[in-house]
Design a protein around this motif. Sequence first.
Motif, PDB file in Angstrom:
ATOM      1  N   ARG A  36       0.834  -1.210   0.000  1.00  0.00           N
ATOM      2  CA  ARG A  36       0.000   0.000   0.000  1.00  0.00           C
ATOM      3  C   ARG A  36       0.864   1.254   0.000  1.00  0.00           C
ATOM      4  NH1 ARG A  36      -1.586   3.294   3.854  1.00  0.00           N
ATOM      5  NH2 ARG A  36      -0.908   1.902   5.497  1.00  0.00           N
ATOM      6  N   LEU A  37       1.923   1.285   0.818  1.00  0.00           N
ATOM      7  CA  LEU A  37       2.795   2.458   0.874  1.00  0.00           C
ATOM      8  C   LEU A  37       3.562   2.653  -0.430  1.00  0.00           C
ATOM      9  CD1 LEU A  37       4.148   2.282   4.521  1.00  0.00           C
ATOM     10  CD2 LEU A  37       2.501   3.889   3.568  1.00  0.00           C
ATOM     11  N   ALA A  38       4.017   1.562  -1.048  1.00  0.00           N
ATOM     12  CA  ALA A  38       4.740   1.677  -2.320  1.00  0.00           C
ATOM     13  C   ALA A  38       3.834   2.237  -3.403  1.00  0.00           C
ATOM     14  CB  ALA A  38       5.298   0.324  -2.737  1.00  0.00           C
ATOM     15  N   LEU A  39       2.597   1.738  -3.455  1.00  0.00           N
ATOM     16  CA  LEU A  39       1.662   2.237  -4.469  1.00  0.00           C
ATOM     17  C   LEU A  39       1.210   3.661  -4.157  1.00  0.00           C
ATOM     18  CD1 LEU A  39      -0.444  -0.993  -5.031  1.00  0.00           C
ATOM     19  CD2 LEU A  39       1.327  -0.034  -6.523  1.00  0.00           C
ATOM     20  N   GLN A  40       1.080   3.979  -2.882  1.00  0.00           N
ATOM     21  CA  GLN A  40       0.692   5.335  -2.499  1.00  0.00           C
ATOM     22  C   GLN A  40       1.782   6.335  -2.866  1.00  0.00           C
ATOM     23  OE1 GLN A  40      -1.298   5.452   1.257  1.00  0.00           O
ATOM     24  NE2 GLN A  40      -0.472   7.459   1.734  1.00  0.00           N
ATOM     25  N   ASN A  41       3.032   5.975  -2.657  1.00  0.00           N
ATOM     26  CA  ASN A  41       4.146   6.851  -3.051  1.00  0.00           C
ATOM     27  C   ASN A  41       4.199   7.013  -4.565  1.00  0.00           C
ATOM     28  OD1 ASN A  41       4.941   7.288  -0.421  1.00  0.00           O
ATOM     29  ND2 ASN A  41       6.415   5.613  -0.431  1.00  0.00           N
ATOM     30  N   THR A  42       3.919   5.936  -5.278  1.00  0.00           N
ATOM     31  CA  THR A  42       3.895   6.012  -6.735  1.00  0.00           C
ATOM     32  C   THR A  42       2.798   6.944  -7.213  1.00  0.00           C
ATOM     33  OG1 THR A  42       4.756   3.766  -6.905  1.00  0.00           O
ATOM     34  CG2 THR A  42       3.662   4.658  -8.841  1.00  0.00           C
ATOM     35  N   ALA A  43       1.615   6.826  -6.637  1.00  0.00           N
ATOM     36  CA  ALA A  43       0.502   7.693  -7.044  1.00  0.00           C
ATOM     37  C   ALA A  43       0.777   9.146  -6.674  1.00  0.00           C
ATOM     38  CB  ALA A  43      -0.791   7.218  -6.391  1.00  0.00           C
ATOM     39  N   SER A  44       1.425   9.388  -5.538  1.00  0.00           N
ATOM     40  CA  SER A  44       1.735  10.754  -5.108  1.00  0.00           C
ATOM     41  C   SER A  44       2.780  11.413  -5.998  1.00  0.00           C
ATOM     42  CB  SER A  44       2.230  10.754  -3.666  1.00  0.00           C
ATOM     43  OG  SER A  44       1.226  10.330  -2.799  1.00  0.00           O
ATOM     44  N   SER A  45       3.618  10.599  -6.639  1.00  0.00           N
ATOM     45  CA  SER A  45       4.687  11.161  -7.463  1.00  0.00           C
ATOM     46  C   SER A  45       4.220  11.583  -8.857  1.00  0.00           C
ATOM     47  CB  SER A  45       5.828  10.148  -7.601  1.00  0.00           C
ATOM     48  OG  SER A  45       5.395   9.029  -8.343  1.00  0.00           O
ATOM     49  N   VAL A  46       2.991  11.269  -9.217  1.00  0.00           N
ATOM     50  CA  VAL A  46       2.455  11.670 -10.520  1.00  0.00           C
ATOM     51  C   VAL A  46       2.244  13.182 -10.511  1.00  0.00           C
ATOM     52  CG1 VAL A  46       0.501  11.449 -12.094  1.00  0.00           C
ATOM     53  CG2 VAL A  46       1.396   9.441 -10.936  1.00  0.00           C
ATOM     54  N   ASP A  47       2.631  13.826 -11.594  1.00  0.00           N
ATOM     55  CA  ASP A  47       2.514  15.276 -11.702  1.00  0.00           C
ATOM     56  C   ASP A  47       1.043  15.699 -11.630  1.00  0.00           C
ATOM     57  OD1 ASP A  47       3.408  17.913 -12.088  1.00  0.00           O
ATOM     58  OD2 ASP A  47       2.903  17.787 -14.224  1.00  0.00           O
ATOM     59  N   GLY A  48       0.739  16.597 -10.710  1.00  0.00           N
ATOM     60  CA  GLY A  48      -0.619  17.100 -10.548  1.00  0.00           C
ATOM     61  C   GLY A  48      -1.347  16.509  -9.354  1.00  0.00           C
ATOM     62  N   VAL A  49      -0.793  15.467  -8.745  1.00  0.00           N
ATOM     63  CA  VAL A  49      -1.433  14.852  -7.583  1.00  0.00           C
ATOM     64  C   VAL A  49      -0.931  15.554  -6.331  1.00  0.00           C
ATOM     65  CG1 VAL A  49      -1.644  12.733  -6.225  1.00  0.00           C
ATOM     66  CG2 VAL A  49      -1.697  12.635  -8.712  1.00  0.00           C
ATOM     67  N   SER A  50      -1.869  16.121  -5.561  1.00  0.00           N
ATOM     68  CA  SER A  50      -1.464  16.769  -4.322  1.00  0.00           C
ATOM     69  C   SER A  50      -1.511  15.803  -3.142  1.00  0.00           C
ATOM     70  CB  SER A  50      -2.342  17.990  -4.036  1.00  0.00           C
ATOM     71  OG  SER A  50      -3.692  17.608  -3.917  1.00  0.00           O
ATOM     72  N   ARG A  51      -2.407  14.839  -3.194  1.00  0.00           N
ATOM     73  CA  ARG A  51      -2.493  13.856  -2.116  1.00  0.00           C
ATOM     74  C   ARG A  51      -3.094  12.570  -2.659  1.00  0.00           C
ATOM     75  NH1 ARG A  51      -6.182  15.185   2.797  1.00  0.00           N
ATOM     76  NH2 ARG A  51      -7.207  13.188   2.661  1.00  0.00           N
ATOM     77  N   ALA A  52      -2.560  11.448  -2.189  1.00  0.00           N
ATOM     78  CA  ALA A  52      -3.060  10.141  -2.622  1.00  0.00           C
ATOM     79  C   ALA A  52      -3.221   9.239  -1.405  1.00  0.00           C
ATOM     80  CB  ALA A  52      -2.095   9.505  -3.611  1.00  0.00           C
ATOM     81  N   LYS A  53      -4.370   8.610  -1.316  1.00  0.00           N
ATOM     82  CA  LYS A  53      -4.625   7.617  -0.277  1.00  0.00           C
ATOM     83  C   LYS A  53      -5.099   6.353  -0.969  1.00  0.00           C
ATOM     84  CE  LYS A  53      -6.186   8.866   3.802  1.00  0.00           C
ATOM     85  NZ  LYS A  53      -7.151   9.281   4.829  1.00  0.00           N
ATOM     86  N   LEU A  54      -4.553   5.230  -0.550  1.00  0.00           N
ATOM     87  CA  LEU A  54      -4.925   3.964  -1.162  1.00  0.00           C
ATOM     88  C   LEU A  54      -5.558   3.041  -0.142  1.00  0.00           C
ATOM     89  CD1 LEU A  54      -2.756   4.897  -3.348  1.00  0.00           C
ATOM     90  CD2 LEU A  54      -2.605   2.488  -3.797  1.00  0.00           C
ATOM     91  N   LYS A  55      -6.544   2.304  -0.601  1.00  0.00           N
ATOM     92  CA  LYS A  55      -7.176   1.275   0.215  1.00  0.00           C
ATOM     93  C   LYS A  55      -6.980  -0.036  -0.515  1.00  0.00           C
ATOM     94  CE  LYS A  55     -11.411   0.056   2.557  1.00  0.00           C
ATOM     95  NZ  LYS A  55     -12.812   0.389   2.783  1.00  0.00           N
ATOM     96  N   LEU A  56      -6.388  -0.988   0.164  1.00  0.00           N
ATOM     97  CA  LEU A  56      -6.058  -2.271  -0.441  1.00  0.00           C
ATOM     98  C   LEU A  56      -7.098  -3.286  -0.027  1.00  0.00           C
ATOM     99  CD1 LEU A  56      -3.579  -2.999  -2.130  1.00  0.00           C
ATOM    100  CD2 LEU A  56      -2.561  -3.953  -0.109  1.00  0.00           C
TER     101      LEU A  56
END
Length: 175
Positions: free
Chosen positions: A102-122
């Motif tokens: 979850r943390l690896a995917l959350q960091n990946t989603a947060s690194s996309v240009d334009g994303v200010s915050r990302a939360k993932l539910k697995l």
Amino acid sequence: MKCRPRRTIPATLTALVLLAACVLVAIVAVQLIIGQSPLISYRSVTDTLRSTRWSDTITLIAGGAFALLGLLLLVTALLPGKPTVLPLTGDLDAGITRRSLRLALQNTASSVDGVSRAKLKLGRRRIVARIRTDRTNTAGLADAVRAALDRRLDQLTPLVRPGVKIQLRATRSAP
């Protein structure tokens, strides 16, 4: 490799109830040994139990409650929970914890240009990504996040690949 979670909450509750009963019996036994009047009289307990009938409402309610509690504990013990370690593909017996994935995917989603915050539910079969952006034009952002998450999942190679669902929310609206 599918490490299952331990059933700590039901086991702890059962142990605490049994410990309380044992402490109560020990206190009454010690009181009887030293000659004090017991906290709970043995005679009053036996008299109450002798006068209770199987057809009494309280007896039926208590019996049903204990049967339901026992059934709930049995179902909790037998049904598998979510695995704590998810297996990875490959020749080695390797896995990744749910939290690490979850943390690896959350960091990946947060690194996309334009994303200010990302939360993932697995979930068991699906990943739900809640994305917030400060952009007013969100066209293509959900696809970019999905592509980044798919690339990261390709790198991690889980044995059961979960589906990805993106929930995009813009904090600002278009003027």
